[in-house]
Design a protein around this motif. Structure first.
Motif, PDB file in Angstrom:
ATOM      1  N   VAL A 109       0.856  -1.187   0.000  1.00 33.15           N
ATOM      2  CA  VAL A 109       0.000   0.000   0.000  1.00 33.15           C
ATOM      3  C   VAL A 109       0.894   1.240   0.000  1.00 33.15           C
ATOM      4  O   VAL A 109       1.747   1.402   0.874  1.00 33.15           O
ATOM      5  N   VAL A 110       0.688   2.113  -0.983  1.00 30.22           N
ATOM      6  CA  VAL A 110       1.543   3.296  -1.151  1.00 30.22           C
ATOM      7  C   VAL A 110       0.702   4.560  -1.042  1.00 30.22           C
ATOM      8  O   VAL A 110      -0.348   4.683  -1.687  1.00 30.22           O
ATOM      9  N   GLY A 111       1.166   5.498  -0.223  1.00 27.98           N
ATOM     10  CA  GLY A 111       0.469   6.762  -0.050  1.00 27.98           C
ATOM     11  C   GLY A 111       0.750   7.742  -1.165  1.00 27.98           C
ATOM     12  O   GLY A 111       1.296   7.376  -2.217  1.00 27.98           O
ATOM     13  N   GLU A 114      12.145  -0.119  -3.598  1.00 30.34           N
ATOM     14  CA  GLU A 114      11.713   1.230  -3.247  1.00 30.34           C
ATOM     15  C   GLU A 114      10.687   1.739  -4.260  1.00 30.34           C
ATOM     16  O   GLU A 114      10.924   1.712  -5.465  1.00 30.34           O
ATOM     17  N   LEU A 115       9.545   2.199  -3.755  1.00 34.12           N
ATOM     18  CA  LEU A 115       8.489   2.728  -4.607  1.00 34.12           C
ATOM     19  C   LEU A 115       8.278   4.207  -4.296  1.00 34.12           C
ATOM     20  O   LEU A 115       8.079   4.585  -3.134  1.00 34.12           O
ATOM     21  N   LYS A 125       4.896   9.821   0.481  1.00 33.25           N
ATOM     22  CA  LYS A 125       5.996   9.114   1.130  1.00 33.25           C
ATOM     23  C   LYS A 125       6.347   7.831   0.381  1.00 33.25           C
ATOM     24  O   LYS A 125       5.475   7.038   0.058  1.00 33.25           O
ATOM     25  N   HIS A 126       7.636   7.646   0.123  1.00 32.10           N
ATOM     26  CA  HIS A 126       8.043   6.440  -0.598  1.00 32.10           C
ATOM     27  C   HIS A 126       7.933   5.223   0.309  1.00 32.10           C
ATOM     28  O   HIS A 126       8.024   5.323   1.528  1.00 32.10           O
ATOM     29  N   ARG A 127       7.700   4.066  -0.305  1.00 26.78           N
ATOM     30  CA  ARG A 127       7.603   2.814   0.427  1.00 26.78           C
ATOM     31  C   ARG A 127       8.862   1.988   0.211  1.00 26.78           C
ATOM     32  O   ARG A 127       9.277   1.740  -0.910  1.00 26.78           O
ATOM     33  N   ARG A 163      -3.142   1.769  -4.120  1.00 25.93           N
ATOM     34  CA  ARG A 163      -3.180   3.143  -3.651  1.00 25.93           C
ATOM     35  C   ARG A 163      -3.795   3.177  -2.244  1.00 25.93           C
ATOM     36  O   ARG A 163      -4.793   2.502  -1.984  1.00 25.93           O
ATOM     37  N   GLN A 164      -3.212   3.948  -1.365  1.00 23.36           N
ATOM     38  CA  GLN A 164      -3.712   4.040  -0.001  1.00 23.36           C
ATOM     39  C   GLN A 164      -5.026   4.818   0.038  1.00 23.36           C
ATOM     40  O   GLN A 164      -5.216   5.787  -0.685  1.00 23.36           O
TER      41      GLN A 164
END
Length: 297
Positions: free
Chosen positions: A71-73, A146-147, A76-78, A192-193
């Motif tokens: 889940v990516v906001g 890294e996303l 902020k990178h994940r 997507r968060q």
């Protein structure tokens, strides 16, 4: 990190290479720990399903994010943890400083070489994996992918990605780089968060039999704009938990407005707490709001 422009000189193995992305398409050019050139034209994408290359290595047991969706906001990178087993020839010393390996995610076809410019979306880590030998031919490895929303990741890429592994050894400046790519090591869903503001039940306290209005708001990460705009037209459940119990039950389903607003009414019967629950979609993660307690007089 922006789009690659002009020609990048071939980077020596010991020096981290440039990691960049096409912001319009979320296309990474190379992992930072790989040698790269951006002047070589289209890359030779392959369709290998097993380890394919010059090095006698293979990857297995690849687990991305513990098997859970990523889940990516919006901003902020994940840093996504990855674990796997590396199997290699007995005469290959994986502790040599000119050997490196790591995982990656790809959508369609995997790249053919780290020396080419990648034409399709690929997600890498910024550091090579760390591996602990478990035998003369196997090692247990840890790494990360890294996303970056809005840079290496755009909205259209909220989907299921394929998982692969890359290993290489040698000096590209000396013309003796060896590399092996292995694809179809599993899949990983990238979502997507979503967010729900805390449920607000009013009035509080309330007389038994009176009407309670419960509100919240649903938003979703937009990787293209790095914002959290309203997520309208979505079905969200209102749930209730009676005071002194531990289980929520469904009360009704509410549709979010075009502005993401959630608003509904219920009859006050007993003390308890209300919350909203969004089950998510294939592209968007599930989320549960903070609960709000109601005192019924």
């Amino acid at each position: 990190m922006g789009a690659v422009t002009g020609a990048l000189a071939l980077t020596a193995f010991a020096v981290p290479a440039v990691y960049a992305a096409d912001e319009a398409n979320g296309i990474a050019t190379s992992p930072r720990w790989a040698p790269v050139t951006a002047a070589g034209g289209p890359s030779a994408f392959g369709a290998a399903t097993a380890a394919d290359g010059d090095l006698d290595v293979s990857f297995s047991g690849m687990k991305v994010n513990g098997g859970k969706p990523i889940v990516v906001g919006a901003t902020k990178h994940r840093s996504v943890p990855v674990t796997y087993t590396l199997t290699h020839a007995a005469d290959l010393d994986i502790t040599d400083e000119d050997f490196a390996n790591g995982p990656f995610l790809y959508l369609k076809s995997m790249p053919g070489s780290v020396l080419d410019e990648f034409d399709e979306p690929v997600q890498f880590g910024e550091e090579e994996a760390t591996c602990a030998p478990t035998s003369s031919t196997t090692a247990s490895c840890k790494a990360s992918i890294e996303l970056y929303p809005g840079e290496s990741l755009v909205n259209s890429q909220a989907t299921t990605w394929k998982v692969g592994g890359l290993a290489f050894q040698g000096d590209p400046l000396g013309g003796d780089l060896k590399e092996t790519w292995q694809g179809k090591l599993g899949t990983s869903k990238v979502q997507r968060q979503s967010k729900l503001t805390g449920a607000n039940a009013s009035p509080e306290p309330v007389r038994k039999g009176s009407t309670i209005t419960v509100t919240s708001k649903l938003t979703r990460a937009d990787w293209n704009t790095n914002k959290f705009p309203a997520y309208g037209g979505q079905s969200v459940k209102l749930q209730f938990k009676k005071k002194g119990t531990s289980t929520y039950t469904d009360v009704k389903t509410v549709k979010s407005s075009s502005k993401g607003a959630l608003k509904t009414t219920v009859k006050a019967t007993v003390d308890g707490t209300y919350r909203f629950v969004f089950a998510g979609t294939s592209t968007t993660a599930a989320v549960t709001s903070a609960a709000d307690a109601v005192d019924v007089k």
